[in-house]
Design a protein around this motif. Structure first.
Motif, PDB file in Angstrom:
ATOM      1  N   HIS A  20      -8.524  -3.336  -0.904  1.00 22.00           N
ATOM      2  CA  HIS A  20      -8.432  -4.052  -2.174  1.00 22.00           C
ATOM      3  C   HIS A  20      -7.188  -4.924  -2.274  1.00 22.00           C
ATOM      4  N   ASN A  21      -6.318  -4.831  -1.262  1.00 20.20           N
ATOM      5  CA  ASN A  21      -5.079  -5.612  -1.305  1.00 20.20           C
ATOM      6  C   ASN A  21      -5.358  -7.064  -0.909  1.00 20.20           C
ATOM      7  N   VAL A  69       0.840  -1.194   0.000  1.00 21.73           N
ATOM      8  CA  VAL A  69       0.000   0.000   0.000  1.00 21.73           C
ATOM      9  C   VAL A  69       0.878   1.249   0.000  1.00 21.73           C
ATOM     10  N   GLY A  70       1.962   1.218   0.773  1.00 29.67           N
ATOM     11  CA  GLY A  70       2.875   2.353   0.842  1.00 29.67           C
ATOM     12  C   GLY A  70       2.658   3.173   2.099  1.00 29.67           C
ATOM     13  N   ASP A  71       3.538   4.141   2.326  1.00 29.07           N
ATOM     14  CA  ASP A  71       3.497   4.981   3.527  1.00 29.07           C
ATOM     15  C   ASP A  71       2.122   5.644   3.670  1.00 29.07           C
ATOM     16  N   VAL A  72       1.376   5.221   4.692  1.00 29.41           N
ATOM     17  CA  VAL A  72      -0.001   5.688   4.870  1.00 29.41           C
ATOM     18  C   VAL A  72      -0.058   7.213   5.048  1.00 29.41           C
ATOM     19  N   GLY A  73       0.888   7.768   5.796  1.00 30.56           N
ATOM     20  CA  GLY A  73       0.916   9.211   6.038  1.00 30.56           C
ATOM     21  C   GLY A  73       1.044   9.992   4.732  1.00 30.56           C
ATOM     22  N   GLU A  74       2.018   9.585   3.901  1.00 32.82           N
ATOM     23  CA  GLU A  74       2.234  10.271   2.617  1.00 32.82           C
ATOM     24  C   GLU A  74       1.030  10.123   1.703  1.00 32.82           C
ATOM     25  N   ALA A  81      -8.709   7.066  -0.264  1.00 36.18           N
ATOM     26  CA  ALA A  81      -7.792   6.331  -1.136  1.00 36.18           C
ATOM     27  C   ALA A  81      -6.986   5.319  -0.333  1.00 36.18           C
ATOM     28  N   VAL A  82      -6.560   5.739   0.895  1.00 39.40           N
ATOM     29  CA  VAL A  82      -5.781   4.844   1.754  1.00 39.40           C
ATOM     30  C   VAL A  82      -6.618   3.615   2.109  1.00 39.40           C
TER      31      VAL A  82
END
Lengths: 146, 126
Positions: B52-53, B31-36, B45-46
């Motif tokens: 969906h993962n 998913v990536g850095d949630v904060g960013e 979007a987060v």
């Protein structure tokens, strides 16, 4: 590690321990639930302690997922195990449970373990997303050059 | 015989929650850095990207199996054995699994941390 990230780790610790304590307090009201009265288990959600406990545990889960998005699993798990210490303190002072010498020894061991891991780096490998993104952009840029 | 069942349940809890933690950790790295992500694309979007993962869904499934194994284990054995034994063994199992499956660099400091926390959790129940 920024201050904001330490705040997220603190949130994992505090929300988890508080949520568990609230559930424990609420289930004492509900009494023993037998396997034959499972519908009663659904009704326990009406208990304000249980409801608050569930909300706190949702907060815990959100903070836990956030921490895992930028830190190793082997960093997050020990770093947030101070929650066990917090849980013991809540149990002693708010729920009036007995905390024995052995338990205090356990608390000290956990605290040393937390000190060990938080001195090191939080992330020790490249996140797969960044690798995928760099793979995606490479063919595009080389195509533009040609 | 009942003791064998209890330890079987503990093994099931440790296995399921280790698999769950590894899957959830892999999911959130994808998913990536949630904060960013929150700042650039918004909270929705987060949440959408996380739900969906595939690894996230499988991780939740594994955590559910772990939870029900715990409930079953508690019906066979004492809570003061089942809860801390599974929690403390999960710490060690997770360190091994993270090294193998997530390629995390588990240095001596982290091994010490995992073992100390596992021992501490075991003592909490004693």
């Amino acid at each position: 590690m920024t201050f904001r990230k330490y705040l997220v780790l603190a949130a994992v610790t505090v929300f988890g321990a508080t949520g568990d304590s609230l559930l424990s307090r609420g289930m004492k009201d509900a009494g023993n639930i037998s396997i034959h009265q499972l519908p009663d288990l659904v009704l326990t959600i009406l208990d304000p302690w249980i409801l608050a406990g569930i909300l706190f545990l949702l907060g815990f889960f959100a903070a836990y997922m956030t921490a895992l998005s930028w830190a190793d699993l082997t960093y997050v798990l020990p770093a947030t195990s101070l929650g066990y210490v917090l849980l013991a303190l809540i149990a002693k002072f708010l729920l009036h449970e007995q905390v024995t010498t052995t338990r205090w020894l356990g608390i000290i061991l956990i605290s040393i373990g937390v000190g060990f891991v938080t001195r090191g780096p939080a992330l020790t490998h490249d996140p797969p997303v960044r690798q995928m993104e760099s793979n995606d952009t490479e063919p595009v840029s080389t195509g533009a050059e040609r | 015989m009942k003791q064998l069942y209890t330890w079987g349940a503990i093994a099931a809890i440790v296995l399921a929650s280790t698999i769950g933690d590894v899957l959830l950790s892999r999911a959130m790295k994808q998913v990536g850095d949630v904060g960013e992500l929150w700042r650039s694309h918004g909270l929705l979007a987060v949440v959408g990207r996380t739900l969906h993962n595939v690894n996230f869904v499988l991780g939740i499934l594994a955590m559910t199996v772990a939870f029900y194994s715990l409930l079953i284990g508690l019906s066979w054995g004492d809570v003061s054995l089942v809860a801390p034994a599974s929690a403390s063994l999960t710490f060690v199992a997770t360190a091994v699994a993270a090294k193998i499956f997530l390629h995390e660099r588990v240095d001596p400091h982290r091994w010490m941390a995992a073992l100390l926390v596992a021992a501490g959790v075991a003592l909490l129940a004693a």
